[in-house]
Design a protein around this motif. Sequence first.
Motif, PDB file in Angstrom:
ATOM      1  N   MET A  47       0.825  -1.216   0.000  1.00  0.00           N
ATOM      2  CA  MET A  47       0.000   0.000   0.000  1.00  0.00           C
ATOM      3  C   MET A  47       0.856   1.262   0.000  1.00  0.00           C
ATOM      4  O   MET A  47       0.552   2.218   0.694  1.00  0.00           O
ATOM      5  N   ARG A  88      -6.414  -0.820  -3.160  1.00  0.00           N
ATOM      6  CA  ARG A  88      -7.560  -0.829  -2.234  1.00  0.00           C
ATOM      7  C   ARG A  88      -8.691  -1.739  -2.718  1.00  0.00           C
ATOM      8  O   ARG A  88      -9.168  -2.576  -1.955  1.00  0.00           O
ATOM      9  N   MET A 147      -7.702  -5.289  -2.134  1.00  0.00           N
ATOM     10  CA  MET A 147      -7.802  -5.670  -0.729  1.00  0.00           C
ATOM     11  C   MET A 147      -9.260  -5.897  -0.325  1.00  0.00           C
ATOM     12  O   MET A 147      -9.585  -6.868   0.350  1.00  0.00           O
ATOM     13  N   ASN A 148     -10.134  -4.986  -0.749  1.00  0.00           N
ATOM     14  CA  ASN A 148     -11.554  -5.125  -0.409  1.00  0.00           C
ATOM     15  C   ASN A 148     -12.124  -6.441  -0.926  1.00  0.00           C
ATOM     16  O   ASN A 148     -12.905  -7.102  -0.253  1.00  0.00           O
ATOM     17  N   VAL A 161     -10.923  -9.364   1.260  1.00  0.00           N
ATOM     18  CA  VAL A 161     -11.661  -9.390   2.526  1.00  0.00           C
ATOM     19  C   VAL A 161     -13.079  -9.929   2.303  1.00  0.00           C
ATOM     20  O   VAL A 161     -13.579 -10.762   3.063  1.00  0.00           O
ATOM     21  N   VAL A 173      -5.938 -10.556   6.358  1.00  0.00           N
ATOM     22  CA  VAL A 173      -5.500  -9.653   5.291  1.00  0.00           C
ATOM     23  C   VAL A 173      -5.042  -8.362   5.927  1.00  0.00           C
ATOM     24  O   VAL A 173      -5.758  -7.787   6.746  1.00  0.00           O
ATOM     25  N   SER A 174      -3.850  -7.891   5.595  1.00  0.00           N
ATOM     26  CA  SER A 174      -3.422  -6.606   6.132  1.00  0.00           C
ATOM     27  C   SER A 174      -2.629  -5.823   5.099  1.00  0.00           C
ATOM     28  O   SER A 174      -2.269  -6.337   4.045  1.00  0.00           O
ATOM     29  N   MET A 175      -2.377  -4.551   5.420  1.00  0.00           N
ATOM     30  CA  MET A 175      -1.639  -3.706   4.485  1.00  0.00           C
ATOM     31  C   MET A 175      -0.203  -3.560   4.962  1.00  0.00           C
ATOM     32  O   MET A 175       0.097  -3.666   6.137  1.00  0.00           O
ATOM     33  N   THR A 176       0.667  -3.269   4.024  1.00  0.00           N
ATOM     34  CA  THR A 176       2.027  -2.946   4.395  1.00  0.00           C
ATOM     35  C   THR A 176       2.463  -1.776   3.521  1.00  0.00           C
ATOM     36  O   THR A 176       1.753  -1.384   2.611  1.00  0.00           O
TER      37      THR A 176
END
Lengths: 188, 125
Positions: free
Chosen positions: B33, B43, B46-47, B50, B63-66
Amino acid sequence: MREIALHILDIMQNSVAAGAGRIGVSVTAGNDTGMITAVIDDDGCGMDERTLQEVTDPFTTSRTTRKVGLGIPLLRSSCMRSGGNFSITSQKGHGTKVTASFGKDHIDRPVLGDLAGVVADMSASFPKIDIRLELISGEECFTYSSAEAARILGEVPLSEPAVIEWLKEYISEGIKHIFGGVLDEIAG
Amino acid sequence: MKSLAELEQIRQRTLDQIKMRTNKDGIRIVVGMATCGIAAGARPVMNKLVEEIGKRKLGDVSVSMTGCIGVCKLEPIVEVINADGTKVTYVKMTPEKASRVIAEHIVNGRVCQDLTITAAEEAEK
Ligand SMILES: Nc1ncnc2c1ncn2[C@@H]1O[C@H](COP(=O)(O)OP(=O)(O)OP(=O)(O)O)[C@@H](O)[C@H]1O
Ligand SMILES: [Mg+2]
Protein backbone atom coordinates in the motif's frame (compact mmCIF):
# COMPACT_ATOMS: atom_id res chain seq x y z
CA MET A 1 -5.50 9.42 -7.19
CA ARG A 2 -9.22 9.85 -7.42
CA GLU A 3 -10.11 9.99 -3.74
CA ILE A 4 -9.01 12.17 -0.84
CA ALA A 5 -9.15 8.99 1.29
CA LEU A 6 -6.49 7.36 -0.91
CA HIS A 7 -4.20 10.39 -0.52
CA ILE A 8 -4.75 10.23 3.24
CA LEU A 9 -3.92 6.51 3.24
CA ASP A 10 -0.74 7.24 1.30
CA ILE A 11 0.37 10.01 3.67
CA MET A 12 -0.41 7.73 6.63
CA GLN A 13 1.98 5.15 5.15
CA ASN A 14 4.73 7.77 5.37
CA SER A 15 3.91 8.14 9.09
CA VAL A 16 4.09 4.36 9.53
CA ALA A 17 7.48 4.35 7.80
CA ALA A 18 8.57 7.16 10.15
CA GLY A 19 7.90 4.89 13.14
CA ALA A 20 4.90 6.83 14.45
CA GLY A 21 3.12 5.66 17.60
CA ARG A 22 0.20 7.96 16.89
CA ILE A 23 -1.26 9.14 13.58
CA GLY A 24 -3.97 11.78 13.66
CA VAL A 25 -6.24 12.43 10.72
CA SER A 26 -8.55 15.40 10.84
CA VAL A 27 -10.95 16.40 8.09
CA THR A 28 -12.80 19.69 8.25
CA ALA A 29 -15.35 20.89 5.72
CA GLY A 30 -17.81 23.72 5.86
CA ASN A 31 -20.25 25.55 3.64
CA ASP A 32 -18.98 28.78 5.20
CA THR A 33 -15.33 28.32 4.20
CA GLY A 34 -16.02 26.42 0.97
CA MET A 35 -12.98 24.25 1.65
CA ILE A 36 -12.16 20.69 2.70
CA THR A 37 -9.04 20.53 4.80
CA ALA A 38 -7.28 17.31 5.74
CA VAL A 39 -4.54 17.34 8.36
CA ILE A 40 -2.40 14.25 8.93
CA ASP A 41 0.02 14.51 11.82
CA ASP A 42 2.28 11.99 13.49
CA ASP A 43 4.84 11.61 16.25
CA GLY A 44 7.31 9.80 14.01
CA CYS A 45 10.99 10.53 13.37
CA GLY A 46 10.34 13.80 11.55
CA MET A 47 12.61 15.42 8.98
CA ASP A 48 15.50 17.84 9.14
CA GLU A 49 15.13 21.18 7.42
CA ARG A 50 16.88 20.17 4.23
CA THR A 51 14.76 17.06 3.69
CA LEU A 52 11.66 19.05 4.50
CA GLN A 53 12.52 21.61 1.83
CA GLU A 54 13.11 18.90 -0.68
CA VAL A 55 10.03 16.74 -0.11
CA THR A 56 7.65 18.59 -2.35
CA ASP A 57 10.19 18.11 -5.11
CA PRO A 58 9.40 14.73 -6.77
CA PHE A 59 13.06 13.76 -6.75
CA THR A 60 13.30 13.26 -3.02
CA THR A 61 12.75 9.95 -1.32
CA SER A 62 14.28 7.88 1.45
CA ARG A 63 13.11 4.70 -0.18
CA THR A 64 15.72 2.45 -1.67
CA THR A 65 13.79 0.67 -4.41
CA ARG A 66 13.21 3.77 -6.53
CA LYS A 67 14.81 7.19 -6.77
CA VAL A 68 11.77 9.46 -6.59
CA GLY A 69 9.07 9.89 -3.96
CA LEU A 70 5.63 10.36 -5.44
CA GLY A 71 3.16 10.57 -2.56
CA ILE A 72 3.66 14.15 -1.41
CA PRO A 73 4.05 15.74 -4.88
CA LEU A 74 0.87 13.96 -6.04
CA LEU A 75 -1.15 15.27 -3.11
CA ARG A 76 0.29 18.75 -3.51
CA SER A 77 -0.63 18.97 -7.19
CA SER A 78 -4.12 17.64 -6.48
CA CYS A 79 -4.64 20.41 -3.90
CA MET A 80 -3.32 23.09 -6.23
CA ARG A 81 -5.48 21.85 -9.09
CA SER A 82 -8.63 22.11 -6.97
CA GLY A 83 -8.14 25.64 -5.70
CA GLY A 84 -6.66 24.55 -2.40
CA ASN A 85 -3.35 24.66 -0.63
CA PHE A 86 -0.66 22.35 0.66
CA SER A 87 1.84 22.64 3.46
CA ILE A 88 4.05 20.40 5.50
CA THR A 89 5.84 21.09 8.75
CA SER A 90 8.18 18.75 10.55
CA GLN A 91 10.59 18.64 13.42
CA LYS A 92 13.37 16.11 13.53
CA GLY A 93 12.72 13.68 16.37
CA HIS A 94 9.24 15.01 17.08
CA GLY A 95 6.91 14.49 14.17
CA THR A 96 5.38 15.74 10.97
CA LYS A 97 2.19 17.52 10.00
CA VAL A 98 0.75 17.57 6.50
CA THR A 99 -2.07 20.01 5.72
CA ALA A 100 -3.93 19.60 2.44
CA SER A 101 -6.92 21.66 1.40
CA PHE A 102 -9.25 21.50 -1.58
CA GLY A 103 -11.94 23.82 -2.91
CA LYS A 104 -15.09 22.04 -1.75
CA ASP A 105 -17.08 22.77 -4.88
CA HIS A 106 -14.18 22.90 -7.31
CA ILE A 107 -14.71 20.74 -10.37
CA ASP A 108 -11.29 19.10 -10.03
CA ARG A 109 -11.65 18.18 -6.37
CA PRO A 110 -11.28 14.44 -5.72
CA VAL A 111 -14.25 12.93 -3.85
CA LEU A 112 -13.80 12.04 -0.18
CA GLY A 113 -13.90 8.32 -1.01
CA ASP A 114 -13.85 5.41 1.42
CA LEU A 115 -12.33 7.15 4.43
CA ALA A 116 -14.11 4.78 6.83
CA GLY A 117 -12.51 1.77 5.14
CA VAL A 118 -9.09 3.38 5.17
CA VAL A 119 -9.21 4.26 8.88
CA ALA A 120 -10.67 0.88 9.92
CA ASP A 121 -8.17 -1.10 7.84
CA MET A 122 -5.23 1.01 9.05
CA SER A 123 -6.35 0.37 12.65
CA ALA A 124 -6.39 -3.37 11.96
CA SER A 125 -3.11 -3.50 10.04
CA PHE A 126 -1.14 -1.39 12.53
CA PRO A 127 -2.61 -2.24 15.95
CA LYS A 128 0.40 -0.79 17.82
CA ILE A 129 -0.25 2.67 16.38
CA ASP A 130 -3.03 4.85 17.79
CA ILE A 131 -4.94 5.84 14.67
CA ARG A 132 -7.14 8.84 15.38
CA LEU A 133 -9.83 10.42 13.28
CA GLU A 134 -11.57 13.74 13.75
CA LEU A 135 -14.33 15.02 11.49
CA ILE A 136 -15.47 18.60 11.85
CA SER A 137 -18.15 20.71 10.26
CA GLY A 138 -19.41 23.87 11.91
CA GLU A 139 -20.21 23.01 15.52
CA GLU A 140 -20.41 19.27 14.82
CA CYS A 141 -17.56 16.91 15.56
CA PHE A 142 -16.92 13.16 15.39
CA THR A 143 -13.86 11.53 16.93
CA TYR A 144 -12.41 8.04 16.88
CA SER A 145 -9.29 6.47 18.35
CA SER A 146 -8.09 2.94 17.61
CA ALA A 147 -6.34 2.80 20.99
CA GLU A 148 -9.64 3.46 22.69
CA ALA A 149 -11.34 0.76 20.58
CA ALA A 150 -8.53 -1.66 21.43
CA ARG A 151 -8.96 -0.95 25.14
CA ILE A 152 -12.65 -1.89 24.99
CA LEU A 153 -11.88 -5.00 22.92
CA GLY A 154 -9.32 -6.34 25.37
CA GLU A 155 -7.96 -9.65 24.08
CA VAL A 156 -9.99 -9.45 20.84
CA PRO A 157 -7.71 -7.96 18.17
CA LEU A 158 -8.61 -4.98 15.98
CA SER A 159 -7.92 -7.24 13.00
CA GLU A 160 -10.89 -9.49 13.84
CA PRO A 161 -13.20 -9.29 10.75
CA ALA A 162 -16.33 -8.61 12.82
CA VAL A 163 -14.50 -5.71 14.49
CA ILE A 164 -13.28 -4.21 11.20
CA GLU A 165 -16.79 -4.50 9.79
CA TRP A 166 -18.28 -2.74 12.79
CA LEU A 167 -15.63 0.02 12.75
CA LYS A 168 -16.35 0.71 9.07
CA GLU A 169 -20.06 1.13 9.81
CA TYR A 170 -19.36 3.24 12.87
CA ILE A 171 -17.04 5.63 11.02
CA SER A 172 -19.32 5.74 7.94
CA GLU A 173 -22.14 6.84 10.19
CA GLY A 174 -19.92 9.59 11.58
CA ILE A 175 -19.03 10.76 8.07
CA LYS A 176 -22.70 10.87 7.05
CA HIS A 177 -23.62 12.71 10.20
CA ILE A 178 -20.90 15.36 9.89
CA PHE A 179 -20.58 15.79 6.12
CA GLY A 180 -24.10 14.97 4.90
CA GLY A 181 -25.38 18.04 3.09
CA VAL A 182 -21.91 19.60 3.23
CA LEU A 183 -20.10 17.48 0.65
CA ASP A 184 -21.95 16.84 -2.61
CA GLU A 185 -21.04 13.16 -2.66
CA ILE A 186 -22.51 12.48 0.77
CA ALA A 187 -26.29 12.46 1.04
CA GLY A 188 -27.62 14.76 3.75
CA MET B 1 -26.00 6.69 16.36
CA LYS B 2 -23.61 3.87 17.24
CA SER B 3 -21.30 4.33 20.18
CA LEU B 4 -17.84 2.85 20.63
CA ALA B 5 -19.12 1.10 23.77
CA GLU B 6 -20.98 -1.35 21.48
CA LEU B 7 -17.60 -2.94 20.84
CA GLU B 8 -18.03 -4.58 24.24
CA GLN B 9 -20.78 -6.79 22.76
CA ILE B 10 -18.56 -7.70 19.81
CA ARG B 11 -15.81 -8.55 22.26
CA GLN B 12 -18.02 -11.01 24.12
CA ARG B 13 -19.40 -12.52 20.92
CA THR B 14 -16.01 -13.00 19.23
CA LEU B 15 -14.11 -14.15 22.29
CA ASP B 16 -15.79 -17.57 22.22
CA GLN B 17 -15.15 -17.95 18.50
CA ILE B 18 -11.50 -17.04 18.91
CA LYS B 19 -11.07 -19.63 21.66
CA MET B 20 -12.61 -22.30 19.46
CA ARG B 21 -10.16 -21.74 16.65
CA THR B 22 -7.68 -24.58 16.78
CA ASN B 23 -5.34 -23.47 14.04
CA LYS B 24 -3.82 -20.24 15.30
CA ASP B 25 -1.16 -19.83 12.63
CA GLY B 26 -3.28 -19.42 9.54
CA ILE B 27 -2.47 -17.93 6.18
CA ARG B 28 -1.46 -14.26 6.10
CA ILE B 29 -2.21 -12.12 3.06
CA VAL B 30 -0.39 -8.80 2.78
CA VAL B 31 -1.25 -6.07 0.28
CA GLY B 32 1.37 -3.47 -0.71
CA MET B 33 0.00 0.00 0.00
CA ALA B 34 2.66 2.55 -0.95
CA THR B 35 1.90 5.31 -3.44
CA CYS B 36 2.23 3.25 -6.61
CA GLY B 37 0.25 0.36 -5.11
CA ILE B 38 -2.60 2.67 -4.08
CA ALA B 39 -2.54 4.46 -7.44
CA ALA B 40 -2.61 1.11 -9.29
CA GLY B 41 -5.74 -0.02 -7.41
CA ALA B 42 -4.53 -1.89 -4.31
CA ARG B 43 -7.56 -0.83 -2.23
CA PRO B 44 -10.21 -2.52 -4.44
CA VAL B 45 -7.99 -5.62 -4.52
CA MET B 46 -7.80 -5.67 -0.73
CA ASN B 47 -11.55 -5.12 -0.41
CA LYS B 48 -12.19 -8.08 -2.73
CA LEU B 49 -9.87 -10.34 -0.71
CA VAL B 50 -11.66 -9.39 2.53
CA GLU B 51 -15.07 -9.89 0.90
CA GLU B 52 -14.24 -13.36 -0.44
CA ILE B 53 -12.73 -14.46 2.87
CA GLY B 54 -15.85 -13.27 4.69
CA LYS B 55 -18.17 -14.97 2.20
CA ARG B 56 -16.35 -18.27 2.54
CA LYS B 57 -15.97 -17.88 6.31
CA LEU B 58 -12.23 -18.56 6.21
CA GLY B 59 -11.59 -17.87 9.89
CA ASP B 60 -7.83 -18.43 9.91
CA VAL B 61 -6.90 -16.17 7.00
CA SER B 62 -5.90 -12.55 7.70
CA VAL B 63 -5.50 -9.65 5.29
CA SER B 64 -3.42 -6.61 6.13
CA MET B 65 -1.64 -3.71 4.49
CA THR B 66 2.03 -2.95 4.40
CA GLY B 67 4.12 -0.12 2.99
CA CYS B 68 6.17 -0.60 -0.13
CA ILE B 69 6.82 -4.15 -1.32
CA GLY B 70 9.02 -3.07 -4.17
CA VAL B 71 8.47 -3.08 -7.87
CA CYS B 72 6.26 -0.22 -8.99
CA LYS B 73 5.40 -1.46 -12.43
CA LEU B 74 4.14 -4.75 -10.98
CA GLU B 75 1.70 -3.18 -8.50
CA PRO B 76 -0.77 -3.94 -7.04
CA ILE B 77 1.25 -6.65 -5.29
CA VAL B 78 -0.21 -9.23 -2.92
CA GLU B 79 1.88 -11.61 -0.83
CA VAL B 80 0.45 -14.83 0.51
CA ILE B 81 2.39 -16.18 3.48
CA ASN B 82 1.40 -19.79 4.00
CA ALA B 83 1.11 -21.34 7.43
CA ASP B 84 4.51 -23.03 6.92
CA GLY B 85 6.15 -19.63 6.28
CA THR B 86 6.62 -20.04 2.53
CA LYS B 87 5.67 -16.99 0.51
CA VAL B 88 4.03 -16.50 -2.89
CA THR B 89 4.08 -13.05 -4.52
CA TYR B 90 1.23 -12.17 -6.87
CA VAL B 91 1.61 -9.15 -9.14
CA LYS B 92 -0.51 -6.79 -11.27
CA MET B 93 -3.51 -7.78 -9.23
CA THR B 94 -7.14 -6.90 -9.92
CA PRO B 95 -10.30 -7.72 -7.93
CA GLU B 96 -11.02 -10.56 -10.40
CA LYS B 97 -7.56 -12.06 -9.91
CA ALA B 98 -8.02 -11.65 -6.15
CA SER B 99 -11.14 -13.84 -6.29
CA ARG B 100 -9.15 -16.47 -8.19
CA VAL B 101 -6.33 -16.46 -5.64
CA ILE B 102 -8.82 -17.03 -2.82
CA ALA B 103 -10.65 -19.83 -4.66
CA GLU B 104 -7.59 -21.64 -6.01
CA HIS B 105 -4.71 -20.90 -3.66
CA ILE B 106 -6.29 -20.17 -0.28
CA VAL B 107 -9.17 -22.66 -0.45
CA ASN B 108 -7.68 -25.42 -2.60
CA GLY B 109 -3.96 -24.95 -2.02
CA ARG B 110 -3.15 -24.59 -5.72
CA VAL B 111 -0.87 -21.61 -6.43
CA CYS B 112 -2.03 -19.46 -9.40
CA GLN B 113 1.31 -19.76 -11.18
CA ASP B 114 0.38 -17.43 -14.05
CA LEU B 115 -0.20 -14.53 -11.63
CA THR B 116 3.07 -14.81 -9.73
CA ILE B 117 6.05 -12.49 -9.93
CA THR B 118 8.06 -15.37 -11.37
CA ALA B 119 5.65 -15.66 -14.30
CA ALA B 120 5.74 -11.87 -14.82
CA GLU B 121 9.55 -11.88 -14.85
CA GLU B 122 9.61 -14.83 -17.30
CA ALA B 123 7.28 -12.90 -19.63
CA GLU B 124 9.70 -9.93 -19.56
CA LYS B 125 12.51 -11.98 -21.03
N1 LIG C 1 5.52 11.65 8.08
C1 LIG C 1 6.81 11.66 7.73
N2 LIG C 1 7.79 11.55 8.67
C2 LIG C 1 9.10 11.54 8.31
N3 LIG C 1 9.54 11.65 7.05
C3 LIG C 1 8.63 11.77 6.07
C4 LIG C 1 7.23 11.79 6.35
N4 LIG C 1 6.56 11.94 5.18
C5 LIG C 1 7.50 11.99 4.23
N5 LIG C 1 8.73 11.89 4.73
C6 LIG C 1 10.00 11.93 3.97
O1 LIG C 1 9.73 12.49 2.69
C7 LIG C 1 10.07 11.59 1.64
C8 LIG C 1 9.14 11.73 0.48
O2 LIG C 1 7.82 11.24 0.78
P1 LIG C 1 6.85 10.78 -0.38
O3 LIG C 1 5.61 10.24 0.22
O4 LIG C 1 6.69 11.88 -1.35
O5 LIG C 1 7.65 9.62 -1.13
P2 LIG C 1 8.04 8.19 -0.54
O6 LIG C 1 7.19 7.85 0.62
O7 LIG C 1 9.52 8.18 -0.33
O8 LIG C 1 7.70 7.21 -1.74
P3 LIG C 1 6.22 6.91 -2.30
O9 LIG C 1 5.28 7.76 -1.54
O10 LIG C 1 6.30 7.26 -3.73
O11 LIG C 1 5.96 5.47 -2.08
C9 LIG C 1 10.05 10.23 2.33
O12 LIG C 1 10.88 9.31 1.67
C10 LIG C 1 10.54 10.56 3.73
O13 LIG C 1 11.94 10.65 3.76
MG1 LIG D 1 5.03 8.10 0.53
